[in-house]
Write an enzyme that holds these catalytic residues in place. Structure first.
Site, mmCIF file in Angstrom:
data_model
loop_
_atom_site.group_PDB
_atom_site.id
_atom_site.type_symbol
_atom_site.label_atom_id
_atom_site.label_comp_id
_atom_site.label_asym_id
_atom_site.label_seq_id
_atom_site.Cartn_x
_atom_site.Cartn_y
_atom_site.Cartn_z
ATOM 1 N N GLN A 1 0.813 -1.216 0.000
ATOM 2 C CA GLN A 1 0.000 0.000 0.000
ATOM 3 C C GLN A 1 0.849 1.269 0.000
ATOM 4 O O GLN A 1 0.333 2.349 -0.264
ATOM 5 C CB GLN A 1 -0.950 0.008 1.198
ATOM 6 C CG GLN A 1 -2.047 -1.025 1.086
ATOM 7 C CD GLN A 1 -2.969 -0.944 2.274
ATOM 8 O OE1 GLN A 1 -2.715 -1.571 3.294
ATOM 9 N NE2 GLN A 1 -4.022 -0.151 2.141
ATOM 10 N N LEU B 1 -7.511 1.987 3.177
ATOM 11 C CA LEU B 1 -6.829 3.246 2.895
ATOM 12 C C LEU B 1 -6.463 3.384 1.416
ATOM 13 O O LEU B 1 -6.216 4.482 0.950
ATOM 14 C CB LEU B 1 -5.577 3.375 3.768
ATOM 15 C CG LEU B 1 -5.838 3.442 5.281
ATOM 16 C CD1 LEU B 1 -4.518 3.449 6.050
ATOM 17 C CD2 LEU B 1 -6.675 4.657 5.629
ATOM 18 N N HIS C 1 -7.541 -8.881 6.434
ATOM 19 C CA HIS C 1 -7.559 -7.810 5.432
ATOM 20 C C HIS C 1 -6.129 -7.467 4.999
ATOM 21 O O HIS C 1 -5.836 -7.392 3.804
ATOM 22 C CB HIS C 1 -8.258 -6.579 6.021
ATOM 23 C CG HIS C 1 -8.276 -5.398 5.112
ATOM 24 N ND1 HIS C 1 -9.427 -4.961 4.504
ATOM 25 C CD2 HIS C 1 -7.289 -4.540 4.706
ATOM 26 C CE1 HIS C 1 -9.136 -3.888 3.759
ATOM 27 N NE2 HIS C 1 -7.858 -3.622 3.881
#
Length: 153
Positions: free
Chosen positions: A50, A88, A129
């Site tokens: 990410q 996010l 997740h």
């Protein structure tokens, strides 16, 4: 250092991440950056891809504490829970996702030491997740529904 969180469409989010081989100062800096970034973004967890780094490293920040997980593996899953999930890297959306209620995982810390944990409820949801990110899976791939969040003022 707070890093930019890549968004849906960036190919790094769809990669299967490489296992961490070197437990060195560079890995420590990556873990620090993940922690600082997830806190700055008010998230419950963040995976290295990410922030554009395709390595098997995540942080999870929940009521149970702050966990740095390197090369994590889920050993077992029990039960089921369905609830809202956001990410996010998927700004402005949320979805309904079914995850295990309880998971047992094994991982290494930034120094290469092996650990095990048992997570339940929201903690288990967050672990699942974040570990999905390491295999190029987003919650939007497994959500039963996805909806737009109201815009913030």
């Amino acid at each position: 250092m707070v890093r930019y969180v890549v968004q849906t469409g960036d190919e790094v989010l769809r990669k299967t991440c490489a296992e961490v081989k070197k437990f060195d100062k560079e890995l420590g800096e990556l873990m620090d950056d993940l922690k600082q970034t997830v806190r700055a973004e008010n998230g419950a967890g963040l995976a290295a891809p990410q922030i554009g780094v395709p390595l098997r490293a995540v942080v999870v920040d929940v009521d149970d504490g702050f966990f740095e997980m390197v090369n994590p593996v889920i050993l077992s899953k029990k039960g089921e829970q369905t609830g809202p999930e956001g990410c996010l890297s998927v700004k402005g959306k949320q979805g309904t996702v079914t995850r295990p209620y309880k998971v047992k995982a094994e991982y290494r810390d930034r120094y290469g030491r092996k650990h095990k944990l048992t997570a339940e409820g929201f903690f288990a949801r967050a672990v699942c997740h974040e570990l999905d990110h390491l295999d190029g899976v987003l919650y939007t791939d497994i959500a039963s529904e996805i909806y737009d969040l109201p815009e913030e003022d």
